[in-house]
Write an enzyme that holds these catalytic residues in place. Sequence first.
Site, PDB file in Angstrom:
ATOM      1  N   CYS A   1     -49.678  71.601 -51.107  1.00 46.61           N
ATOM      2  CA  CYS A   1     -48.404  70.925 -50.880  1.00 46.61           C
ATOM      3  C   CYS A   1     -48.636  69.489 -50.449  1.00 46.61           C
ATOM      4  O   CYS A   1     -48.795  69.202 -49.260  1.00 46.61           O
ATOM      5  CB  CYS A   1     -47.587  71.689 -49.838  1.00 46.61           C
ATOM      6  SG  CYS A   1     -45.958  70.966 -49.592  1.00 46.61           S
TER       7      CYS A   1
ATOM      8  N   CYS B   1     -46.098  68.176 -48.074  1.00 50.86           N
ATOM      9  CA  CYS B   1     -46.249  68.591 -46.669  1.00 50.86           C
ATOM     10  C   CYS B   1     -47.367  67.809 -45.983  1.00 50.86           C
ATOM     11  O   CYS B   1     -47.244  67.422 -44.826  1.00 50.86           O
ATOM     12  CB  CYS B   1     -46.633  70.064 -46.542  1.00 50.86           C
ATOM     13  SG  CYS B   1     -45.930  71.160 -47.731  1.00 50.86           S
ATOM     14  N   ASP B   2     -48.474  67.639 -46.673  1.00 49.36           N
ATOM     15  CA  ASP B   2     -49.698  67.187 -45.998  1.00 49.36           C
ATOM     16  C   ASP B   2     -50.162  65.783 -46.372  1.00 49.36           C
ATOM     17  O   ASP B   2     -51.051  65.234 -45.717  1.00 49.36           O
ATOM     18  CB  ASP B   2     -50.852  68.158 -46.336  1.00 49.36           C
ATOM     19  CG  ASP B   2     -50.530  69.584 -45.902  1.00 49.36           C
ATOM     20  OD1 ASP B   2     -49.801  69.732 -44.917  1.00 49.36           O
ATOM     21  OD2 ASP B   2     -50.999  70.533 -46.557  1.00 49.36           O
TER      22      ASP B   2
END
Length: 353
Positions: free
Chosen positions: A173, A176-177
């Site tokens: 992701c 997300c990261d």
Amino acid sequence: MPEKSKVEKVVIIGSGPAGWTAAIYTARASLEPLVFEGAITEENRLAGTLPLGQLALTTEVENFPGFPAGDLEAYMDDSIDKSRRQIMAPHAKEGVSGPELMELMRQQASNFGTRIITDDIVEVDFDSHPFRLTASSGEVTEALCVIVATGARANYLGLPSEEAFKNRGVSACAVCDGALPRFRGKPVVVVGGGDSAVEEATFLTHFASEVHLVHRRDQLRASKIMAERALKSEKINIHWNSELGEVLGSDADGVTGARLKSTTGEPDREVEATGVFLAIGHTPNTAFLNGKLEMTPKKYLKWTVPFRTNTSVDGVFAAGDVADDYYRQAVTAAGSGCMAALDAERWLAARDG
Ligand code: NAP
């Protein structure tokens, strides 16, 4: 005589935007929903199937209507009519994060009396009615109506080195990261050739010094407009006919690079990278259904009535990514959770005459 166990009117399996929206609507319709939100286990963490779904794995959510990013307080002072500003004041803040949005949805469902069990459903019996659902604790719940909202999870290749560096540079992701310090100003690898891979690679260009997009064929699967964006980007270096052979790294540094294998017989090569992002599709969380509902070849649940959330079993409805490999958005999942709740409510009303 032993007390006859309670038959639930509606059981919702899953706790992403679809599950909580279905719970909010069925609770407000006095159907007293029971939600199995999933178990908090290391196995679920590694598989990406912890409670609260994929949104809980993201950072800011900028596209869920009603939660604009930026300084909301200032925006309200400038733009909202003074008579309405007062009403909105308690909510004034800066945007919303994925985990926060999910906690708010869970709380909203709970406020209307939704009961929540923090466990997985591991087996279903839809052959008799009431339906029987078995949790991983062994407890069996009977239900008149079931809404399946178990979502989907990101795929990994299954390499041992990938597993070894999960959360230390390996991620599925980028959204997300991607902004984490370890990726800033450093080269990273993205694996895949679909819209997700191109979207993630493009997103990562905002942080990384260079993005190696590794695709097993000589043509992207992504839509034309997105593929062109990647092809034009000076920061994206596409490795055609290539696969991820191994994630390279050390205990001290996490990911330091990747070994790429050629699909056309060229020698392996290594690239430096502090991150490896997998974007090779998703798998719907339907294994526990053991084929008892009709599915697509990719194991997504089939909606059997156009524009309705009915599945192949009367009284079982599906909502969110578990039945959608196309839109896959929080807002569409929430929308279909609402649809499933209304479908369930009407199904129960028709049954009761
Ligand atoms: P996808 O379209 O199924 O693409 C998966 C990619 O991963 C393909 O390029 C595939 O290669 C590659 N792949 C699969 N298994 C692999 C393996 N074992 N090793 C190496 N490569 C592998 O999945 P997606 O990109 O997640 O998109 C899913 C759906 O969501 C699509 O309908 C997409 O349009 C939509 N979506 C839309 C947007 C957007 O419009 N903004 C963004 C994201 C997703 P091959 O090409 O060789 O099969």
